[in-house]
Design a protein around this motif. Structure first.
Motif, short mmCIF file in Angstrom:
data_model
loop_
_atom_site.label_atom_id
_atom_site.label_comp_id
_atom_site.label_asym_id
_atom_site.label_seq_id
_atom_site.Cartn_x
_atom_site.Cartn_y
_atom_site.Cartn_z
N GLN B 186 0.83 -1.20 0.00
CA GLN B 186 0.00 0.00 0.00
C GLN B 186 0.87 1.25 0.00
O GLN B 186 0.47 2.30 -0.51
CB GLN B 186 -0.89 -0.04 1.24
N PRO B 191 0.24 2.46 -5.59
CA PRO B 191 0.06 1.43 -4.57
C PRO B 191 -0.47 0.12 -5.15
O PRO B 191 -1.09 0.11 -6.21
CB PRO B 191 -0.98 2.04 -3.64
N ILE B 192 -0.18 -0.96 -4.44
CA ILE B 192 -0.59 -2.30 -4.89
C ILE B 192 -1.54 -2.88 -3.84
O ILE B 192 -1.28 -2.81 -2.65
CB ILE B 192 0.64 -3.22 -5.01
N SER B 193 -2.64 -3.45 -4.30
CA SER B 193 -3.57 -4.10 -3.38
C SER B 193 -3.81 -5.53 -3.83
O SER B 193 -4.37 -5.77 -4.90
CB SER B 193 -4.90 -3.34 -3.37
N MET B 195 -5.12 -7.85 -1.45
CA MET B 195 -6.29 -8.26 -0.67
C MET B 195 -7.53 -7.54 -1.19
O MET B 195 -7.44 -6.41 -1.65
CB MET B 195 -6.06 -7.93 0.81
#
Lengths: 320, 320
Positions: B186, B191-193, B195
């Protein structure tokens, strides 16, 4: 008046009152109205306490900076008394009394700035922001690193970007600060998640749009809830709305003015379906966004007459 | 054999072969079968490369630790050659050649340990884990702090917890490590998500269950995808399955063995609807979980005959 924070605020106002004797036998009737989603991470309590403190300090004739009193009601309320762009200074005292709001520039400084709020959910937060922040302070190994190393640097960058009206710099710090705030929430134990799948779709939309434009034209920020606040310049509004409309179309049977609130939200931009599909590669998500507020940087707390109030719509903006 | 990583692995195996001359004119036919969701953050490529390296090093008669070769195929593959609990040592060299897998304990050490995998989505990841990790290295202010300060300490705690079979300690480090990994994602820009909302429902379910029990009885961990891997002891399986069933019931028209795979997943636990509702306060989410794999800590890569293979089900577990 069962609310202990409200009582603290009132006690503090009375302490500093310059007309104590005059009002000492008066009872105070507070009537509060609100046109914003509450407990949804959109700083509704900040707005409420800023209004309350503004009204009370006027009544009790309190002089000087009163943002420290507003902060006792809701931390971020100290930012909401003044208009324009306001800094919440950290302060140095353990008591927090020097943690106050300080205006950086007035609302006239950057007139091209626009704000589009995507209200994802008006539901009550799973965990309140004060309680959440306390849990982060106690358990997140990242929080101290953030406070010591990252925030002071970003505060400097942000002030410079606002003063020089450097939109890409402003936007990048805004997004990185938002990301890192939620990163700390995730690093809390048990972890806290304010953003949801719709919030992440908005993040992807913004980065895809900026990549398509070859420069940062719009920024997102998320507070303690799933709703997105987008910052962009007036020149980008029409095109960005076309992208938003593609992913989050208004419900079929909803009247347009119930979906788009605030400033006019016409998307006259000629952007083809093919472009939208290739830039975004996202399916339309009907009903994921409840409604959209289009607004701009405004003044702080204001005293208004009943007559003036009747000229405002439910968003506090002049009726069209 | 167009895959460059596969070629690197094969070249490395041949370099260390002790029977080069014997095989130098042989062509190699690789047939790979896989019974796990791929590119879903469940280390399917680690399993694949561990198998491949195990087979190739046997064929070429390579001696000693070959986990460094497996790592060239997929980083985490160096953990998948041995059974039981395996540590991926960071190593010190820039080349990464001393970053290898090292078994902590064998698969017989903690026979009560069970694993329940909730497969949330078999969809391909938005961003691969290698590419994502590279972006984090370049942009996350938290990653260095994590690597320097947090991970070494957690590695020590984890080894001690495994060796002494201290489940609550094992579980707490597992959850905190998972949370912090996703916290760094995050904090990455953009950002990478990995979940999603279902993953977060599982996080809430686990914390609610542990709070209800008054101690940590189950842990979650998420890798580069939305699927949850839960760790728990055999004694907790039946009750935890009752909680999982409440929130993630099997689809109405799906046969039970298609929803529950692996070890028997009977929930004989007498937990009342009222308890489930008050502990969880979560609505049932049908179809949010695709299927559930119940398994345990197993051996590493194994050479099996066709006959032996026919005795295993699609999860590589003995047919019941």
């Amino acid at each position: 008046m069962d609310n202990p924070r409200l009582q603290t605020v009132l006690r503090k106002v009375k302490e500093r009152a310059s007309n104590k004797s005059e009002l000492k036998d008066c009872h105070i009737h507070v009537c509060s109205e609100n046109n914003f989603p509450t407990a949804a991470g959109l700083a509704s309590s900040a707005a409420g306490y800023a209004c309350l403190v503004s009204a009370l300090t006027k009544l009790f004739n309190v002089q000087g900076n009163v943002t420290d009193i507003a902060r006792l009601g809701s931390g971020s309320a100290c930012r909401s008394l003044d208009g324009g762009f306001v800094e919440w200074t950290m302060g140095e005292k353990d008591s927090g009394e020097d943690s106050t709001g300080k205006q950086i520039v007035t609302e006239d400084h950057w007139p091209e700035m626009r704000i589009i709020i995507l209200v994802v959910s008006g539901k009550k937060k799973a965990i309140g922001s004060s309680k959440g922040m306390l849990r982060s302070t106690q358990t997140s190994p990242f929080l101290k690193h953030r406070a010591d190393k990252v925030v002071p640097d970003n505060m400097k960058k942000m002030q410079a970007a606002i003063k020089s009206k450097d939109f890409p710099a402003f936007a990048e710090v805004t997004m990185k600060e938002s990301n890192q705030l939620h990163s700390v929430c995730q690093d809390t134990y048990p972890p806290i998640s304010y953003m949801n799948d719709t919030s992440w779709s908005i993040v992807r939309l913004v980065h895809a749009y900026n990549e398509y434009k070859g420069q940062i034209k719009v920024a997102y920020t998320f507070d303690a809830g799933p709703n997105a606040v987008l910052y962009l310049l007036k020149e980008s509004v029409s095109e960005v709305l076309a992208f938003i409309n593609h992913v989050f179309p208004p419900p079929n049977n909803q009247e347009k003015h119930l979906y788009f609130k605030g400033l006019p939200s016409e998307s006259n931009h000629e952007v083809t379906k093919a472009t939208l599909n290739s830039v975004l590669s996202m399916e339309p998500q009907q009903n994921a966004v409840k409604y959209i507020i289009h607004t701009k940087v405004g003044p702080g707390a204001q005293e208004i007459t009943n007559e003036a109030a009747s000229l405002l719509d439910e968003n506090g903006l002049p009726k069209l």
